[in-house]
Design an enzyme around this catalytic site. Structure first.
Site, PDB file in Angstrom:
ATOM      1  N   ASP A 134     -36.195  -5.023  29.601  1.00 16.11           N
ATOM      2  CA  ASP A 134     -35.905  -6.363  30.776  1.00 16.11           C
ATOM      3  C   ASP A 134     -34.925  -5.865  31.546  1.00 16.11           C
ATOM      4  O   ASP A 134     -33.835  -4.926  31.840  1.00 16.11           O
ATOM      5  CB  ASP A 134     -36.320  -7.693  30.047  1.00 16.11           C
ATOM      6  CG  ASP A 134     -34.992  -7.780  29.069  1.00 16.11           C
ATOM      7  OD1 ASP A 134     -34.870  -6.751  28.923  1.00 16.11           O
ATOM      8  OD2 ASP A 134     -35.879  -8.419  28.506  1.00 16.11           O
ATOM      9  N   ASN A 190     -36.251 -19.231  20.362  1.00 11.62           N
ATOM     10  CA  ASN A 190     -37.641 -19.963  20.547  1.00 11.62           C
ATOM     11  C   ASN A 190     -38.512 -18.307  19.748  1.00 11.62           C
ATOM     12  O   ASN A 190     -40.290 -18.706  19.854  1.00 11.62           O
ATOM     13  CB  ASN A 190     -37.917 -19.973  21.708  1.00 11.62           C
ATOM     14  CG  ASN A 190     -37.430 -18.743  22.720  1.00 11.62           C
ATOM     15  OD1 ASN A 190     -37.221 -17.961  22.549  1.00 11.62           O
ATOM     16  ND2 ASN A 190     -38.097 -19.683  23.552  1.00 11.62           N
ATOM     17  N   HIS A 208     -38.400 -15.684  20.802  1.00 14.65           N
ATOM     18  CA  HIS A 208     -39.179 -14.551  22.296  1.00 14.65           C
ATOM     19  C   HIS A 208     -38.526 -13.087  21.816  1.00 14.65           C
ATOM     20  O   HIS A 208     -37.898 -13.225  20.782  1.00 14.65           O
ATOM     21  CB  HIS A 208     -38.313 -14.845  23.991  1.00 14.65           C
ATOM     22  CG  HIS A 208     -37.221 -14.962  24.121  1.00 14.65           C
ATOM     23  ND1 HIS A 208     -36.641 -15.810  24.429  1.00 14.65           N
ATOM     24  CD2 HIS A 208     -36.006 -14.008  23.983  1.00 14.65           C
ATOM     25  CE1 HIS A 208     -35.053 -15.344  25.085  1.00 14.65           C
ATOM     26  NE2 HIS A 208     -34.714 -14.440  24.126  1.00 14.65           N
ATOM     27  N   GLU A 262     -41.721 -15.069  26.220  1.00 20.54           N
ATOM     28  CA  GLU A 262     -41.387 -16.294  26.308  1.00 20.54           C
ATOM     29  C   GLU A 262     -42.646 -17.283  25.393  1.00 20.54           C
ATOM     30  O   GLU A 262     -43.977 -16.738  25.452  1.00 20.54           O
ATOM     31  CB  GLU A 262     -41.180 -17.788  26.930  1.00 20.54           C
ATOM     32  CG  GLU A 262     -40.131 -17.281  27.780  1.00 20.54           C
ATOM     33  CD  GLU A 262     -38.616 -17.088  27.312  1.00 20.54           C
ATOM     34  OE1 GLU A 262     -39.127 -18.261  26.212  1.00 20.54           O
ATOM     35  OE2 GLU A 262     -37.344 -17.140  27.669  1.00 20.54           O
TER      36      GLU A 262
HETATM   37  C1  F6R Z   1     -32.920  -8.364  25.911  1.00 19.90           C
HETATM   38  C2  F6R Z   1     -33.307  -8.826  25.627  1.00 19.90           C
HETATM   39  C3  F6R Z   1     -33.746 -10.865  24.842  1.00 19.90           C
HETATM   40  C4  F6R Z   1     -32.431 -10.762  23.384  1.00 19.90           C
HETATM   41  C5  F6R Z   1     -32.764 -12.072  22.914  1.00 19.90           C
HETATM   42  C6  F6R Z   1     -32.065 -12.780  22.175  1.00 19.90           C
HETATM   43  O1  F6R Z   1     -32.512  -7.659  26.867  1.00 19.90           O
HETATM   44  O2  F6R Z   1     -34.552  -8.685  25.574  1.00 19.90           O
HETATM   45  O3  F6R Z   1     -35.063 -10.617  24.201  1.00 19.90           O
HETATM   46  O4  F6R Z   1     -32.342  -9.626  22.540  1.00 19.90           O
HETATM   47  O5  F6R Z   1     -32.810 -12.726  23.787  1.00 19.90           O
HETATM   48  O6  F6R Z   1     -30.230 -12.662  23.254  1.00 19.90           O
HETATM   49  P1  F6R Z   1     -29.027 -12.360  21.813  1.00 19.90           P
HETATM   50  O7  F6R Z   1     -28.707 -10.879  21.123  1.00 19.90           O
HETATM   51  O8  F6R Z   1     -27.626 -12.462  23.191  1.00 19.90           O
HETATM   52  O9  F6R Z   1     -28.871 -13.275  21.393  1.00 19.90           O
END
Ligand code: F6R
Length: 241
Positions: A67, A136, A138, A143
């Site tokens: 992303d 959550n 995701h 989401e």
């Molecule tokens: C990042 C991504 C997100 C993260 C998720 C966890 O490219 O796609 O889905 O993997 O938000 O974030 P962290 O690892 O910072 O807790």
């Protein structure tokens, strides 16, 4: 879904990084899917270490990132393109021209999504996708929702994501949109590694592993994939084993 538990996040990251090295050693021109955020950071440090020690080369690897924010320059320190360069790509021998990330500045964002999906397919698909997980549930910027967004698409960021990430944007307003690979883009990967650490991820991990398979808990859908390894430390795995 295979659950691989370690006492610490370092242990999980080391095991996951070895699985990635194994993939690249077996297939030198592997297509790897990368994630940003804190979860894979230690994995990237191990990959850099193994590269420097001569255990592995990434010369022939192609990369696709999950992303990117919309409306941000690749050179901006908060862009995911910058994150990948800073935390991995500039420290290993990967060909930067083979490192793909969605262009959040494209004039035609819909077309950019379409082209990104096509680029993944024409590279032969992702051999191994690395994922983190949100509290959550995701994955990528997919989401919780009533329906699945299958392909690479544009998302409006949720208020909770904006609230938690806006502190990193000191010199510009945090973007409110992003481009993300969709659930099907992720599920098409031949192998998936998800890494989670810390107690704040424990409930999402429990729900993804044992709860209902539903787009309301996006990571639960990974249970329908034949080759997923979930690396958890004691805290993130505390409800599951
Ligand atoms: C990042 C991504 C997100 C993260 C998720 C966890 O490219 O796609 O889905 O993997 O938000 O974030 P962290 O690892 O910072 O807790």
């Amino acid at each position: 879904m295979k659950i691989i538990r370690s006492a610490t996040h370092f242990g999980s990251s080391k095991k996951a990084s070895l699985e990635i090295c194994r993939q690249v050693l077996i297939k030198k021109d592997s297509v790897l899917g990368f994630a940003t955020g804190s979860s894979p950071m230690e994995i990237y440090k191990y990959l850099i270490q193994y590269y420097k020690e001569g255990l592995v080369t990434f010369k022939q690897v192609t990369a696709f990132n999950l992303d990117e924010y919309v409306g941000i320059e690749k050179t901006h320190p908060n862009s995911y393109a910058y994150f990948m360069k800073d935390n991995l790509f500039s420290h290993i021998d990967i060909d930067i021209n083979k490192c793909n990330i969605e262009n959040g500045l494209a004039d035609d964002l819909e077309k950019e999504c379409e082209n990104y999906e096509k680029a993944i397919d024409s590279a032969g698909g992702i051999d191994l996708q690395i994922l983190g997980i949100g509290t959550n549930g995701h994955i990528g910027f997919n989401e919780p929702s009533d329906k699945i967004s299958a392909k690479t698409h544009i998302v409006k960021l949720t208020q909770s994501t904006i609230d938690s990430n806006s502190k990193y944007f000191s010199d510009m307003q945090m973007p409110t949109k992003a481009i993300t690979m969709g659930i099907a883009s992720i599920m098409k990967a031949k192998k998936i590694i998800l890494i989670a650490s810390g107690k704040e991820k424990a409930q999402a991990i429990y729900d993804s592993v044992y709860g209902e398979i539903t787009p309301k808990m996006p990571a639960s859908i990974l249970r329908l994939h034949p080759d997923v390894s979930v690396y958890v430390d004691d805290e993130a795995g505390k409800f599951i084993i």
